[in-house]
Design a protein around this motif. Structure first.
Motif, PDB file in Angstrom:
ATOM      1  N   TRP A 116      38.896  28.288  28.661  1.00 15.40           N
ATOM      2  CA  TRP A 116      40.192  27.775  27.793  1.00 15.40           C
ATOM      3  C   TRP A 116      40.635  28.770  26.908  1.00 15.40           C
ATOM      4  CZ3 TRP A 116      44.119  25.119  29.403  1.00 15.40           C
ATOM      5  CH2 TRP A 116      43.923  24.079  30.477  1.00 15.40           C
ATOM      6  N   ASN A 117      39.537  29.402  26.264  1.00 18.98           N
ATOM      7  CA  ASN A 117      40.121  30.434  25.171  1.00 18.98           C
ATOM      8  C   ASN A 117      41.202  31.473  25.806  1.00 18.98           C
ATOM      9  OD1 ASN A 117      38.438  29.537  22.942  1.00 18.98           O
ATOM     10  ND2 ASN A 117      36.691  30.585  23.932  1.00 18.98           N
ATOM     11  N   ARG A 157      37.004  33.624  38.239  1.00 19.54           N
ATOM     12  CA  ARG A 157      36.702  32.230  38.185  1.00 19.54           C
ATOM     13  C   ARG A 157      36.229  31.993  36.598  1.00 19.54           C
ATOM     14  NH1 ARG A 157      31.870  31.758  41.318  1.00 19.54           N
ATOM     15  NH2 ARG A 157      30.707  32.721  39.782  1.00 19.54           N
ATOM     16  N   ASP A 158      35.572  32.923  35.941  1.00 25.29           N
ATOM     17  CA  ASP A 158      35.246  33.226  34.703  1.00 25.29           C
ATOM     18  C   ASP A 158      36.317  33.115  33.696  1.00 25.29           C
ATOM     19  OD1 ASP A 158      32.492  32.902  35.841  1.00 25.29           O
ATOM     20  OD2 ASP A 158      32.348  35.145  35.278  1.00 25.29           O
ATOM     21  N   PHE A 208      45.095  27.125  38.352  1.00 25.45           N
ATOM     22  CA  PHE A 208      43.731  27.795  38.783  1.00 25.45           C
ATOM     23  C   PHE A 208      42.447  27.136  38.105  1.00 25.45           C
ATOM     24  CE2 PHE A 208      46.482  30.127  41.234  1.00 25.45           C
ATOM     25  CZ  PHE A 208      45.669  30.873  42.224  1.00 25.45           C
ATOM     26  N   HIS A 209      42.753  26.836  36.744  1.00 25.51           N
ATOM     27  CA  HIS A 209      41.536  26.125  36.000  1.00 25.51           C
ATOM     28  C   HIS A 209      41.173  24.919  36.764  1.00 25.51           C
ATOM     29  CE1 HIS A 209      39.248  24.864  32.738  1.00 25.51           C
ATOM     30  NE2 HIS A 209      39.449  23.734  32.894  1.00 25.51           N
ATOM     31  N   ALA A 210      42.048  24.093  37.235  1.00 23.78           N
ATOM     32  CA  ALA A 210      41.686  22.818  37.931  1.00 23.78           C
ATOM     33  C   ALA A 210      41.056  23.128  39.127  1.00 23.78           C
ATOM     34  CB  ALA A 210      43.022  22.091  38.095  1.00 23.78           C
ATOM     35  N   LEU A 211      41.655  24.276  39.887  1.00 22.99           N
ATOM     36  CA  LEU A 211      40.959  24.480  41.159  1.00 22.99           C
ATOM     37  C   LEU A 211      39.818  25.153  41.262  1.00 22.99           C
ATOM     38  CD1 LEU A 211      44.010  26.688  42.838  1.00 22.99           C
ATOM     39  CD2 LEU A 211      42.914  24.227  43.787  1.00 22.99           C
ATOM     40  N   TYR A 212      39.272  25.819  40.082  1.00 28.76           N
ATOM     41  CA  TYR A 212      38.020  26.104  40.027  1.00 28.76           C
ATOM     42  C   TYR A 212      37.217  25.139  39.509  1.00 28.76           C
ATOM     43  CZ  TYR A 212      39.172  31.207  40.867  1.00 28.76           C
ATOM     44  OH  TYR A 212      39.293  32.379  41.645  1.00 28.76           O
ATOM     45  N   ARG A 213      37.583  24.232  38.650  1.00 32.01           N
ATOM     46  CA  ARG A 213      36.675  23.157  38.418  1.00 32.01           C
ATOM     47  C   ARG A 213      36.485  22.077  39.555  1.00 32.01           C
ATOM     48  NH1 ARG A 213      36.854  20.877  33.255  1.00 32.01           N
ATOM     49  NH2 ARG A 213      35.441  19.474  34.231  1.00 32.01           N
ATOM     50  N   LEU A 214      37.403  22.047  40.395  1.00 36.63           N
ATOM     51  CA  LEU A 214      37.329  21.105  41.648  1.00 36.63           C
ATOM     52  C   LEU A 214      36.385  21.834  42.603  1.00 36.63           C
ATOM     53  CD1 LEU A 214      38.374  18.733  43.307  1.00 36.63           C
ATOM     54  CD2 LEU A 214      40.018  19.961  43.998  1.00 36.63           C
ATOM     55  N   ASN A 215      36.700  23.244  42.597  1.00 33.54           N
ATOM     56  CA  ASN A 215      35.393  23.997  43.386  1.00 33.54           C
ATOM     57  C   ASN A 215      34.107  23.640  42.908  1.00 33.54           C
ATOM     58  OD1 ASN A 215      34.874  25.453  45.759  1.00 33.54           O
ATOM     59  ND2 ASN A 215      35.236  27.475  44.565  1.00 33.54           N
ATOM     60  N   GLN A 216      33.869  23.604  41.595  1.00 36.93           N
ATOM     61  CA  GLN A 216      32.502  23.461  41.034  1.00 36.93           C
ATOM     62  C   GLN A 216      32.081  22.153  41.437  1.00 36.93           C
ATOM     63  OE1 GLN A 216      33.253  23.782  36.664  1.00 36.93           O
ATOM     64  NE2 GLN A 216      32.088  25.514  36.629  1.00 36.93           N
ATOM     65  N   LEU A 217      32.917  20.963  41.448  1.00 34.52           N
ATOM     66  CA  LEU A 217      32.570  19.897  41.897  1.00 34.52           C
ATOM     67  C   LEU A 217      32.077  19.813  43.434  1.00 34.52           C
ATOM     68  CD1 LEU A 217      32.238  16.765  41.355  1.00 34.52           C
ATOM     69  CD2 LEU A 217      34.601  16.526  42.112  1.00 34.52           C
TER      70      LEU A 217
END
Length: 171
Positions: A81-82, A75-76, A27-36
Motif C-alpha cells: 500500500w505504500n 505482485r509485490d 490489482f491489489h484486490a486481484l493479488y489478495r484474492l489470488n493469495q486466498l
C-alpha cells in the motif's frame, strides 16, 4: 482510508492519478484474492496486463499454483500500500511515459506528453534545441542527485527532455 467506491464514481477515471489509483485497487484486490486461492489451494488467478484468468484447482491436484513458485515484482508492488500512498500525479506521468517508451516508442511523444514536457520546461511554444538544452542544463544543476537533487526529480527531468528533444527533431 477512503472507501474504494470513491474511485469508481462517475468521472473518477478522467484524471491519470485517479485512473492509476483505481487500477492499483483492482490489482491489489486481484493479488489478495489470488493469495486466498493459494492458501486454500482451491484456485489461482493468472494476472497479466491483457488478461485475467481464474483457474480452479481440483481436489486431487498435487501441484502448487505456478504464480507462487517464482518471484513476482508486480505482485509485490500491488500488495504494498505504500506504493499507492506515495504515488502522486508527477509519478503517474513518469510511469506512463516510461510505459509508452518501453511498449510503443512512437506513443511516448503523444501531443499530451509533449504539452506536459513543454509546460515542465516553461515554454509557451516549441523551443529550439539550443533553448531546450539551456533549460535542461539549468534544471539538471538543481535536480541532479550529485548537486542536491533527488533521483526521482532528475529522472522526471530526463523523461521530459527526451519527449521535447524528440518533438523538436520530428518538426
Amino acid at each position: 482510508m477512503q472507501s474504494a467506491l470513491f474511485f469508481f464514481e462517475v468521472g473518477s477515471l478522467s484524471q491519470n492519478l485517479s485512473l492509476f489509483q483505481t487500477h492499483f485497487i483492482l490489482f491489489h484486490a486481484l493479488y489478495r484474492l489470488n493469495q486466498l486461492g493459494h492458501e486454500t489451494q482451491t484456485f489461482n488467478i493468472e494476472i497479466h496486463v491483457l488478461s485475467i484468468q481464474l483457474n480452479v484447482i481440483s481436489a486431487n491436484s498435487t501441484t502448487e499454483p505456478s504464480c507462487y513458485l517464482e518471484s513476482d515484482g508486480l505482485r509485490d508492488y500491488y500488495l504494498d500500500w505504500n506504493n499507492f500512498d506515495k504515488t502522486d500525479s508527477a509519478d503517474v506521468a513518469s510511469l506512463l511515459s516510461q510505459f509508452w517508451q518501453k511498449y510503443n516508442k512512437n506513443a511516448l511523444y503523444t501531443p499530451q506528453l509533449v504539452e506536459q514536457a513543454q509546460a515542465y520546461f516553461e515554454f509557451d511554444t516549441t523551443p529550439t534545441m539550443k533553448e531546450l538544452k539551456a533549460k535542461y542544463r539549468h534544471k539538471s544543476l538543481e535536480y541532479h542527485p550529485d548537486k542536491g537533487g533527488t533521483t526521482e526529480r532528475f529522472s522526471e527531468l530526463l523523461n521530459h527532455y527526451k519527449v521535447m528533444k524528440n518533438a523538436i527533431t520530428k518538426l
